[in-house]
Design an enzyme around this catalytic site. Sequence first.
Site, PDB file in Angstrom:
ATOM      1  N   HIS A 137      79.857 -49.892  26.337  1.00 49.67           N
ATOM      2  CA  HIS A 137      78.592 -50.146  27.021  1.00 49.67           C
ATOM      3  C   HIS A 137      77.585 -50.790  26.072  1.00 49.67           C
ATOM      4  O   HIS A 137      77.749 -50.758  24.854  1.00 49.67           O
ATOM      5  CB  HIS A 137      77.999 -48.840  27.569  1.00 49.67           C
ATOM      6  CG  HIS A 137      78.660 -48.384  28.837  1.00 49.67           C
ATOM      7  ND1 HIS A 137      79.871 -47.741  28.846  1.00 49.67           N
ATOM      8  CD2 HIS A 137      78.273 -48.506  30.135  1.00 49.67           C
ATOM      9  CE1 HIS A 137      80.216 -47.476  30.103  1.00 49.67           C
ATOM     10  NE2 HIS A 137      79.273 -47.923  30.903  1.00 49.67           N
ATOM     11  N   LYS A 176      72.284 -47.551  25.920  1.00 49.12           N
ATOM     12  CA  LYS A 176      72.702 -46.439  26.772  1.00 49.12           C
ATOM     13  C   LYS A 176      72.441 -45.101  26.071  1.00 49.12           C
ATOM     14  O   LYS A 176      72.762 -44.933  24.894  1.00 49.12           O
ATOM     15  CB  LYS A 176      74.192 -46.589  27.116  1.00 49.12           C
ATOM     16  CG  LYS A 176      74.698 -45.544  28.067  1.00 49.12           C
ATOM     17  CD  LYS A 176      76.045 -45.911  28.648  1.00 49.12           C
ATOM     18  CE  LYS A 176      76.585 -44.818  29.552  1.00 49.12           C
ATOM     19  NZ  LYS A 176      75.662 -44.455  30.650  1.00 49.12           N
TER      20      LYS A 176
HETATM   21  N1  LIG Z   1      75.982 -45.121  38.812  1.00 50.01           N
HETATM   22  C1  LIG Z   1      76.007 -46.392  38.378  1.00 50.01           C
HETATM   23  O1  LIG Z   1      76.662 -47.265  38.960  1.00 50.01           O
HETATM   24  C2  LIG Z   1      75.190 -46.748  37.160  1.00 50.01           C
HETATM   25  C3  LIG Z   1      75.094 -48.071  36.721  1.00 50.01           C
HETATM   26  C4  LIG Z   1      74.269 -48.359  35.649  1.00 50.01           C
HETATM   27  C5  LIG Z   1      73.557 -47.340  35.042  1.00 50.01           C
HETATM   28  N2  LIG Z   1      73.704 -46.057  35.477  1.00 50.01           N
HETATM   29  C6  LIG Z   1      72.924 -44.956  34.916  1.00 50.01           C
HETATM   30  O2  LIG Z   1      71.586 -45.069  35.401  1.00 50.01           O
HETATM   31  C7  LIG Z   1      70.688 -44.497  34.464  1.00 50.01           C
HETATM   32  C8  LIG Z   1      69.604 -45.500  34.147  1.00 50.01           C
HETATM   33  O3  LIG Z   1      70.160 -46.614  33.486  1.00 50.01           O
HETATM   34  P1  LIG Z   1      69.265 -47.892  33.096  1.00 50.01           P
HETATM   35  O4  LIG Z   1      70.117 -48.751  32.263  1.00 50.01           O
HETATM   36  O5  LIG Z   1      68.627 -48.432  34.321  1.00 50.01           O
HETATM   37  O6  LIG Z   1      68.158 -47.177  32.183  1.00 50.01           O
HETATM   38  P2  LIG Z   1      66.693 -47.728  31.837  1.00 50.01           P
HETATM   39  O7  LIG Z   1      66.273 -46.963  30.614  1.00 50.01           O
HETATM   40  O8  LIG Z   1      66.662 -49.204  31.818  1.00 50.01           O
HETATM   41  O9  LIG Z   1      65.808 -47.261  33.087  1.00 50.01           O
HETATM   42  C9  LIG Z   1      65.436 -45.953  33.342  1.00 50.01           C
HETATM   43  C10 LIG Z   1      64.038 -45.986  33.943  1.00 50.01           C
HETATM   44  O10 LIG Z   1      63.700 -44.668  34.359  1.00 50.01           O
HETATM   45  C11 LIG Z   1      62.343 -44.464  34.029  1.00 50.01           C
HETATM   46  N3  LIG Z   1      62.048 -43.040  33.993  1.00 50.01           N
HETATM   47  C12 LIG Z   1      62.260 -42.165  32.987  1.00 50.01           C
HETATM   48  N4  LIG Z   1      61.821 -40.943  33.338  1.00 50.01           N
HETATM   49  C13 LIG Z   1      61.350 -41.051  34.605  1.00 50.01           C
HETATM   50  C14 LIG Z   1      60.774 -40.126  35.524  1.00 50.01           C
HETATM   51  N5  LIG Z   1      60.593 -38.830  35.201  1.00 50.01           N
HETATM   52  N6  LIG Z   1      60.432 -40.573  36.748  1.00 50.01           N
HETATM   53  C15 LIG Z   1      60.585 -41.866  37.080  1.00 50.01           C
HETATM   54  N7  LIG Z   1      61.115 -42.806  36.266  1.00 50.01           N
HETATM   55  C16 LIG Z   1      61.494 -42.382  35.036  1.00 50.01           C
HETATM   56  C17 LIG Z   1      62.157 -45.168  32.698  1.00 50.01           C
HETATM   57  O11 LIG Z   1      60.777 -45.412  32.411  1.00 50.01           O
HETATM   58  C18 LIG Z   1      62.951 -46.437  32.938  1.00 50.01           C
HETATM   59  O12 LIG Z   1      62.150 -47.450  33.519  1.00 50.01           O
HETATM   60  C19 LIG Z   1      71.547 -44.060  33.276  1.00 50.01           C
HETATM   61  O13 LIG Z   1      71.865 -42.694  33.409  1.00 50.01           O
HETATM   62  C20 LIG Z   1      72.794 -44.903  33.424  1.00 50.01           C
HETATM   63  O14 LIG Z   1      73.925 -44.319  32.852  1.00 50.01           O
HETATM   64  C21 LIG Z   1      74.509 -45.750  36.503  1.00 50.01           C
HETATM   65  O1  LIG Z   2      74.568 -49.001  31.826  1.00 46.83           O
HETATM   66  C1  LIG Z   2      74.858 -47.797  31.986  1.00 46.83           C
HETATM   67  O2  LIG Z   2      74.251 -46.878  31.394  1.00 46.83           O
HETATM   68  C2  LIG Z   2      75.942 -47.440  32.901  1.00 46.83           C
HETATM   69  N1  LIG Z   2      76.128 -46.187  33.173  1.00 46.83           N
HETATM   70  C3  LIG Z   2      77.099 -45.664  34.068  1.00 46.83           C
HETATM   71  C4  LIG Z   2      78.012 -44.695  33.330  1.00 46.83           C
HETATM   72  O3  LIG Z   2      77.518 -43.969  32.441  1.00 46.83           O
HETATM   73  O4  LIG Z   2      79.179 -44.611  33.677  1.00 46.83           O
HETATM   74  C5  LIG Z   2      77.847 -46.706  34.842  1.00 46.83           C
HETATM   75  C6  LIG Z   2      78.051 -47.968  34.124  1.00 46.83           C
HETATM   76  C7  LIG Z   2      76.757 -48.505  33.519  1.00 46.83           C
END
Ligand SMILES: NC(=O)c1ccc[n+]([C@@H]2O[C@H](COP(=O)([O-])OP(=O)(O)OC[C@H]3O[C@@H](n4cnc5c(N)ncnc54)[C@H](O)[C@@H]3O)[C@@H](O)[C@H]2O)c1
Ligand SMILES: O=C(O)C1=N[C@H](C(=O)O)CCC1
Length: 245
Positions: free
Chosen positions: A131, A135
């Site tokens: 990643h 992250k």
């Molecule tokens: N399920 C999926 O398909 C998938 C895909 C990508 C990322 N993710 C996950 O999503 C999460 C976020 O990833 P990202 O890359 O967007 O992170 P990021 O750090 O870019 O964004 C997170 C956002 O949440 C905000 N935030 C933090 N605390 C908060 C609160 N209490 N209330 C509201 N907003 C708040 C931050 O200010 C930031 O803007 C991670 O856990 C990542 O692993 C999941």
């Molecule tokens: O960018 C991330 O952070 C992502 N988080 C998810 C994970 O932890 O599996 C999904 C992929 C991207």
Amino acid sequence: MIKVGVLGARGRMGAEVCRAVQGAGDMELVAAVDQGDTLDALTGAEVVVDFTHPGVVMDNLKWCVEHGLHAVVGTTGFDPSRLDTVRSWLTGDASGNVVIAPNFGIGAVLMMHFAQQAAPFFDSVEIVETHHPNKADAPSGTAYRTAELVAAARAEAGVPASPDATTSEVDGARGADVDGVRVHAVRMSGAVAHQEVVLGGHGELFTIRHDSMNRESFMPGVLLAVRRVPELDRLTLGIETLLGL
Ligand SMILES: NC(=O)c1ccc[n+]([C@@H]2O[C@H](COP(=O)([O-])OP(=O)(O)OC[C@H]3O[C@@H](n4cnc5c(N)ncnc54)[C@H](O)[C@@H]3O)[C@@H](O)[C@H]2O)c1
Ligand SMILES: O=C(O)C1=N[C@H](C(=O)O)CCC1
């Protein structure tokens, strides 16, 4: 029109979700909330999408359940104990349903499904996830879930642990142990989200690989979950069932 609120709206994923919701003909973005904003803005939503941080997602989700809102959660960090807590909130009169999915990419969901199918047929299985370096959590939620699914499939089939003669190890060299499956986490500039499930035995290696090249790749799965969450039953893990898997 489905009224959608986004939590983590200024983040990498949240901003992409806002764009996707605004581009969907059957949805209206009614709230875009980030750190420091009041959650009250979300009360006008039917479905809240959370992409925030493992450290805050439980409080956000509890608030959604208490306010009777459906929630689609992509934030990672859900271990079995957290999931039990969410289940305990969704009993009795709770009216909102929750989808929690570590990965909304269709190909990633298929990768997990195929890995689960293949796992009992090979002596060895290990997972390598790569990643972007911003992250917060390791291993990824996807790798964690894949390991759980693979381990369960092997246990059900009576397959023994992957062979491993290691007796001397520099800390971390063999990765993390998730339900007996080794998981290796790489953090790499230029990467988005990538995973290989490597299976081996009897003179052959079988690799199942998935690559998310950008964050748009997660949007079809997110929008699918937003559309379907009102008709689901309380807690749904992953979007496998929504895809008919
Ligand atoms: N399920 C999926 O398909 C998938 C895909 C990508 C990322 N993710 C996950 O999503 C999460 C976020 O990833 P990202 O890359 O967007 O992170 P990021 O750090 O870019 O964004 C997170 C956002 O949440 C905000 N935030 C933090 N605390 C908060 C609160 N209490 N209330 C509201 N907003 C708040 C931050 O200010 C930031 O803007 C991670 O856990 C990542 O692993 C999941
Ligand atoms: O960018 C991330 O952070 C992502 N988080 C998810 C994970 O932890 O599996 C999904 C992929 C991207």
